[in-house]
Design a protein around this motif. Structure first.
Motif, PDB file in Angstrom:
ATOM      1  N   PRO A 554      -3.151  -0.368   2.811  1.00 60.90           N
ATOM      2  CA  PRO A 554      -2.890  -0.095   1.389  1.00 60.90           C
ATOM      3  C   PRO A 554      -2.772   1.393   1.057  1.00 60.90           C
ATOM      4  O   PRO A 554      -1.844   1.808   0.360  1.00 60.90           O
ATOM      5  N   SER A 555      -3.723   2.199   1.538  1.00 61.38           N
ATOM      6  CA  SER A 555      -3.684   3.624   1.180  1.00 61.38           C
ATOM      7  C   SER A 555      -2.511   4.334   1.853  1.00 61.38           C
ATOM      8  O   SER A 555      -1.906   5.230   1.252  1.00 61.38           O
ATOM      9  N   LEU A 556      -2.159   3.951   3.068  1.00 54.26           N
ATOM     10  CA  LEU A 556      -0.985   4.537   3.716  1.00 54.26           C
ATOM     11  C   LEU A 556       0.289   4.180   2.944  1.00 54.26           C
ATOM     12  O   LEU A 556       1.161   5.025   2.738  1.00 54.26           O
ATOM     13  N   THR A 557       0.390   2.928   2.520  1.00 53.89           N
ATOM     14  CA  THR A 557       1.562   2.503   1.756  1.00 53.89           C
ATOM     15  C   THR A 557       1.666   3.259   0.442  1.00 53.89           C
ATOM     16  O   THR A 557       2.742   3.749   0.067  1.00 53.89           O
ATOM     17  N   ALA A 558       0.560   3.359  -0.278  1.00 55.69           N
ATOM     18  CA  ALA A 558       0.577   4.069  -1.559  1.00 55.69           C
ATOM     19  C   ALA A 558       1.003   5.520  -1.381  1.00 55.69           C
ATOM     20  O   ALA A 558       1.757   6.063  -2.198  1.00 55.69           O
ATOM     21  N   GLU A 559       0.551   6.161  -0.314  1.00 53.03           N
ATOM     22  CA  GLU A 559       0.917   7.551  -0.069  1.00 53.03           C
ATOM     23  C   GLU A 559       2.411   7.686   0.228  1.00 53.03           C
ATOM     24  O   GLU A 559       3.055   8.667  -0.168  1.00 53.03           O
ATOM     25  N   MET A 560       2.981   6.701   0.884  1.00 49.71           N
ATOM     26  CA  MET A 560       4.402   6.746   1.215  1.00 49.71           C
ATOM     27  C   MET A 560       5.302   6.640  -0.019  1.00 49.71           C
ATOM     28  O   MET A 560       6.471   7.040   0.017  1.00 49.71           O
ATOM     29  N   LEU A 561       4.772   6.126  -1.116  1.00 50.48           N
ATOM     30  CA  LEU A 561       5.609   5.932  -2.299  1.00 50.48           C
ATOM     31  C   LEU A 561       6.078   7.251  -2.902  1.00 50.48           C
ATOM     32  O   LEU A 561       7.084   7.283  -3.618  1.00 50.48           O
ATOM     33  N   ALA A 612       9.101   3.411 -11.502  1.00 51.19           N
ATOM     34  CA  ALA A 612       9.732   2.187 -10.996  1.00 51.19           C
ATOM     35  C   ALA A 612      10.386   2.423  -9.641  1.00 51.19           C
ATOM     36  O   ALA A 612      10.315   1.568  -8.752  1.00 51.19           O
ATOM     37  N   GLU A 613      11.019   3.566  -9.481  1.00 50.56           N
ATOM     38  CA  GLU A 613      11.606   3.906  -8.176  1.00 50.56           C
ATOM     39  C   GLU A 613      10.554   3.885  -7.076  1.00 50.56           C
ATOM     40  O   GLU A 613      10.751   3.327  -5.999  1.00 50.56           O
ATOM     41  N   ALA A 614       9.438   4.542  -7.356  1.00 45.19           N
ATOM     42  CA  ALA A 614       8.381   4.640  -6.345  1.00 45.19           C
ATOM     43  C   ALA A 614       7.803   3.271  -6.014  1.00 45.19           C
ATOM     44  O   ALA A 614       7.598   2.937  -4.839  1.00 45.19           O
ATOM     45  N   LEU A 615       7.546   2.455  -7.031  1.00 47.33           N
ATOM     46  CA  LEU A 615       6.919   1.150  -6.801  1.00 47.33           C
ATOM     47  C   LEU A 615       7.888   0.136  -6.199  1.00 47.33           C
ATOM     48  O   LEU A 615       7.498  -0.685  -5.367  1.00 47.33           O
ATOM     49  N   LYS A 683       5.865  -2.001   5.279  1.00 41.76           N
ATOM     50  CA  LYS A 683       6.952  -2.693   4.588  1.00 41.76           C
ATOM     51  C   LYS A 683       6.550  -4.133   4.249  1.00 41.76           C
ATOM     52  O   LYS A 683       6.833  -4.619   3.136  1.00 41.76           O
ATOM     53  N   ALA A 684       5.886  -4.795   5.177  1.00 46.17           N
ATOM     54  CA  ALA A 684       5.456  -6.179   4.931  1.00 46.17           C
ATOM     55  C   ALA A 684       4.411  -6.230   3.824  1.00 46.17           C
ATOM     56  O   ALA A 684       4.432  -7.125   2.959  1.00 46.17           O
ATOM     57  N   PHE A 685       3.479  -5.271   3.844  1.00 47.69           N
ATOM     58  CA  PHE A 685       2.458  -5.199   2.796  1.00 47.69           C
ATOM     59  C   PHE A 685       3.114  -4.965   1.439  1.00 47.69           C
ATOM     60  O   PHE A 685       2.787  -5.618   0.442  1.00 47.69           O
ATOM     61  N   HIS A 686       4.037  -4.020   1.392  1.00 47.86           N
ATOM     62  CA  HIS A 686       4.721  -3.708   0.136  1.00 47.86           C
ATOM     63  C   HIS A 686       5.475  -4.920  -0.395  1.00 47.86           C
ATOM     64  O   HIS A 686       5.432  -5.225  -1.594  1.00 47.86           O
ATOM     65  N   LYS A 687       6.145  -5.627   0.470  1.00 49.95           N
ATOM     66  CA  LYS A 687       6.937  -6.784   0.053  1.00 49.95           C
ATOM     67  C   LYS A 687       6.056  -7.874  -0.551  1.00 49.95           C
ATOM     68  O   LYS A 687       6.423  -8.514  -1.543  1.00 49.95           O
TER      69      LYS A 687
END
Length: 930
Positions: A554-561, A612-615, A683-687
């Motif tokens: 989760p934290s890695l994904t949020a940072e990538m946004l 919205a772009e980031a999320l 990517k799977a987590f984000h989806k």
């Protein structure tokens, strides 16, 4: 025609223009700048600044003394700071023996209070209900000349301040910073840090402190600032009532006259201590805050070191040479340093990083900067001058630095100066001041890598979700993280319209509106804030922690946004936000994604589009992912040598089973998870988890001048996904008592954690009674633990008690304190005396009534900003409550009985089930490591 810039003090604008002065011959009007009125109180020469807003019944009273650590001489370094502590100890009117300590009396009104010391000044302040303004003025006048300054208080407080000093010594950057200033300024009194040298802290006689107090603490060396809800005539009368009896200083106050001699070549210091990252800080001598070159130096610092588009970030972080990099100019009154800092993995060599910094500086001195870079910085700061004013205490704090610099109007005119800076000015100051022969370079060399035993854990989730209001009383300024005062100023001539949120206690009821927009639960809170809004939100991750093996996803994904979208690369995305003066905060734990930003009302549509772009459309670039992983690893490794992080991890691991959401992984486990994470995992987590299904947004402030609804509909159209799950979790806990030692070498301050499982959830009927109980034990200055273990025994700088854990799971109770290793057992024993008494006897009816008033008052004061109001409402709706619970919460506190509280203590805390964690330079038996 001058363009009018409105700035605000908090979230519901108290847009009140300054009225003409009524006749009072003792108050001579000096000037009005930006709506702030300056008066001189003629009888004693005290300077008075007034900023009136009557929309919400909250006021900040602050007094700034123009004395700081620069006024100290060899042998009494740290005197200003130690006096700051002692001036809370009381006067003949407000003292412990009479049961009327300054902290008790103020906190029992719901006040948020503190004091800070810095090189050029000391300030004391309280934000409180405005009907208590007289009390605040009475206290500040009383301690100006009537502070007791007793030897027994000094002896007890010395060890408190020494512990504060030791806590700073635990931090590599703090230690390095102190060494650099000491080497850069060999004669000027900025040479020594504000907290002073340890031997002076320990040995300074009370007579030295009394003499220092009697030299500088007079009205003609002070500025009284009052911001918020007041009537001017009433304030004049109160000032006269309480300060009118105090005369001017009978003597001329001595001022430092030592000038720093010329430096004839570069200087270098090396610090070797345990750590995980190397650090270089290269600092160049610069002039004081009011010098004409400071605006250009401040812009240079922003261009070099702020944000993804900065030169240092592109040079060091994007190339993976470093974990972080920064730059900036100090804004002290007399002299200062322009610092460039880089933190990097131990695999890199200090000499290579140092050489690369020199390359960066040389390139700037040769090529200069562009007009676009200057324009972006000025636009960012212009917007942030408005956005930063979310609270009367924030305005008071920033005015403090302008006062310290020698001209309070810098607070108002600073941005106007920045707007006149050209690229040629930036090039000129880079060539003039970033000179190698005027530099001091500091190396922090990690002496050894930290280790961790297999049972020692990590503290990601330690911060309690409903912890007590605690405001640090002590030194400010071991690190230079404050925004330069002239970077948060207003345009010359603009009218200041301060804004405070209307909430439970106000004269105007708060208006809530709630609706679904594109599947998102949105709450609108219209306040009287002018020209800005705060937006906070969250997305629930449901049962992620039960279903996944890698808690770092989760934290890695949020940072990538924030590292680029399908529409804007990282640099374009960052530059668009920078021009708007907006920081878009997106971070995640294993239970939810947190979202937040503050922006001008007119910019809501642009910021919503970027959100919205980031999320919705992150780029997920492979190279950026590898950069992020290295930064996470470097930051996580630093926790290996942090006693507080290591100790708090150990606490939760000894309370919960591995399957519980409140259980923390070891730092080694986190590091392995970062290494093992793949881009496909993200990517799977984000989806799966990103979508409107469980998304909440709260917008508070000037909502009438936004089209947030329209912006959401446009930017989040057809967005699907997310989860809406009830969290399932393992209730298994470890109920047995246990003591564990986490040994970390060469740490002069050790951390104590005491705790046990309570099983209380936020929705439980016993939660508020138990919260009152823990707040009585360890909430703020008026908590029993602070008044005994700190104030009486002098054993610690800070000791608190609270509740922790995810809001919907069974939580835990804890105590946290810091002690010198040689005093650790004594501190533990003193703490347990208070805990045993608390369990056995409970709290008193007088304590209950005081804590109710305290908690209700501070809750309402906390709601006087858009940030506090929106965050509180979000926390309620995340738990299934309506926004209107803001009005109900104080009533729920009020109806708690003494029996409710004392029954809760006995029900949830058992003396024979204590888990005790000792973290620091202690051996396996808890004795200090020699």
């Amino acid at each position: 025609m001058k363009r009018k810039i409105i700035w605000s003090l908090s979230s519901l604008c108290f847009c009140t223009l300054v009225f003409a002065q009524k006749s009072n011959p003792n108050f001579s009007k000096v000037k009005v700048v930006g709506g702030i009125e300056e008066y001189m109180y003629q009888p004693n020469g005290m300077n008075v600044l007034l900023l009136q807003d009557n929309a919400s019944p909250v006021v900040t009273v602050q007094i700034v003394y123009r004395v700081g650590s620069k006024n100290e001489v060899l042998g009494n370094t740290g005197s200003t700071h130690l006096l700051e502590h002692l001036m809370f100890k009381g006067t003949p009117t407000f003292n412990k023996k009479s049961g009327t300590t300054i902290t008790d009396v103020l906190q029992n009104t719901g006040a948020k209070l503190n004091a800070t010391t810095w090189y050029d000044r000391t300030n004391y302040f309280e934000t409180l209900p405005s009907d208590k303004i007289g009390l605040a003025l009475q206290i500040e006048a009383d301690r100006m000349r009537n502070s007791l300054l007793l030897k027994e208080d000094k002896d007890a407080e010395m060890t408190v301040v020494r512990n504060e000093f030791e806590r700073g010594e635990n931090d590599p950057n703090s230690v390095l910073d102190k060494e650099i200033w000491s080497a850069a300024y060999i004669a000027h009194p900025y040479h020594h840090s504000t907290i002073g040298w340890k031997s002076d802290i320990e040995k300074a006689p009370i007579e030295v402190l009394q003499n220092f107090y009697n030299t500088y603490y007079w009205p003609d060396n002070a500025t009284l600032t009052i911001i918020g809800d007041f009537k001017k005539d009433n304030v004049f009368a109160l000032i006269e009532q309480y300060f009118g009896k105090i005369t001017k200083s009978p003597n001329v106050m001595p001022q430092p006259y030592t000038e720093e001699p010329q430096q004839y070549g570069p200087r270098k210091v090396i610090v070797k201590k345990p750590g995980e990252l190397g650090v270089i800080n290269k600092a160049y001598k610069i002039p004081g805050a009011l010098h004409e070159d400071l605006p250009a130096l401040n812009i240079l610092g922003e261009i070099i070191g702020s944000g993804p588009s900065s030169i240092l970030n592109k040079t060091f972080v994007d190339s993976r040479m470093a974990i972080y990099a920064y730059a900036g100019a100090s804004n002290f009154k007399e002299v200062g340093l322009f610092s460039i800092g880089v933190g990097f993995p131990v695999s890199s060599k200090h000499e290579d990083i140092d050489a690369k910094i020199t390359e960066v500086v040389s390139k700037i001195q040769k090529e200069g900067v562009t007009q676009d870079e200057v324009d972006r910085v000025v636009a960012k700061i212009s917007a942030q001058t408005i956005l930063a004013r979310d609270g009367s205490s924030v305005i008071a704090s920033e005015l403090t630095e302008a006062i310290a610099a020698g001209n309070w109007t810098e607070y108002v005119i600073g941005v106007d100066k920045l707007k006149k800076v050209t690229p040629a000015d930036v090039l000129r100051v880079a060539q003039k001041y970033l000179v190698e022969d005027q530099s001091t370079t500091g190396y922090f060399v990690p002496k050894q890598n930290g280790g961790q035993n297999e049972n020692a854990p990590q503290a990601n989730n330690f911060m309690p979700e409903n912890g007590p209001f605690y405001y640090r009383h002590g030194e400010e300024g071991h690190s230079q993280d404050k925004i330069p005062v002239n970077l948060v100023a207003l345009q010359n001539g603009s009218k200041v319209e301060t804004c405070l949120s209307s909430t439970v206690t106000e004269k105007k009821a708060t208006v809530y509106k709630r609706e679904k927009v594109q599947g998102i639960d949105v709450v609108y809170v219209k306040t009287s804030a002018k020209d800005f809004v705060t937006v906070v939100g969250s997305i629930s991750l449901g049962n992620f922690s039960n279903e996944n093996k890698n808690d770092m996803i989760p934290s890695l994904t949020a940072e990538m946004l924030s590292q680029g979208t399908l529409f804007n690369d990282k640099f374009k995305f960052s530059e668009k936000l920078q021009k708007l003066g907006v920081t878009l905060n997106i971070n995640a734990s294993t239970s939810k994604v947190n979202i937040g930003f503050k922006c001008l009302s007119k910019d809501v549509d642009q910021v919503t589009t970027l959100l919205a772009e980031a999320l919705r459309s992150p780029l997920f670039d492979k190279n950026e992912f590898e950069n992020i992983k290295q930064q996470f690893i470097g930051n996580k490794q630093q926790n290996l040598n942090d006693p507080r992080q290591r100790g708090s991890i150990a606490l939760t691991r000894n309370i919960y089973s591995k399957e519980n959401p409140n259980y923390d992984l070891t730092i080694e486990e986190d590091l392995a998870n970062i290494q093992n994470a793949t881009l496909e995992d993200l990517k799977a987590f984000h989806k799966k988890y990103f979508g409107p299904a469980s998304m909440h947004l709260v917008i508070a402030g000037d909502t009438d001048n936004t089209n947030f609804n329209v912006s959401l509909k446009k930017s989040f159209k057809n967005w699907k996904g997310g989860v809406n799950e009830i969290l399932n979790f393992d209730e298994t806990v470890k109920a047995e008592a246990k003591t564990e030692v986490v040994s970390i070498a060469e740490k002069p301050s050790a951390e104590l954690f005491i705790g046990q499982y309570t099983g209380l959830k936020r929705a439980d009927a016993d939660f508020i009674p138990f919260h009152i109980a823990t707040y009585t034990l360890g909430g703020g200055f008026a908590g029993r633990l602070m008044q005994t273990v700190r104030d009486n025994d002098g054993l610690t700088y800070n000791i608190t008690s609270g509740t922790g854990g995810n809001a919907v799971t069974g939580g835990y109770w804890y105590i946290n304190a810091s002690f010198n290793p040689s005093l650790f057992q004594k501190g533990l024993d003193a703490t347990m005396v208070q805990v045993d008494k608390w369990i056995k006897d409970g709290i008193t009816s007088e304590e209950l009534e005081n804590k109710k008033t305290n908690l209700i008052g501070s809750f309402k004061v906390g709601l006087s900003t858009t940030t506090g109001l929106s965050s509180t409402i979000l926390s309620f709706i995340e738990r299934g409550l309506d926004p209107e619970y803001v009005e109900q919460y104080p009533k729920d506190i009020e109806k708690v009985t003494l029996k409710d509280v004392n029954d809760a203590i006995k029900k949830y805390v058992q003396a024979d089930k204590m888990i005790i964690i000792k973290s620091g330079s202690l051996d396996k038996d808890g004795n200090p490591v020699k």
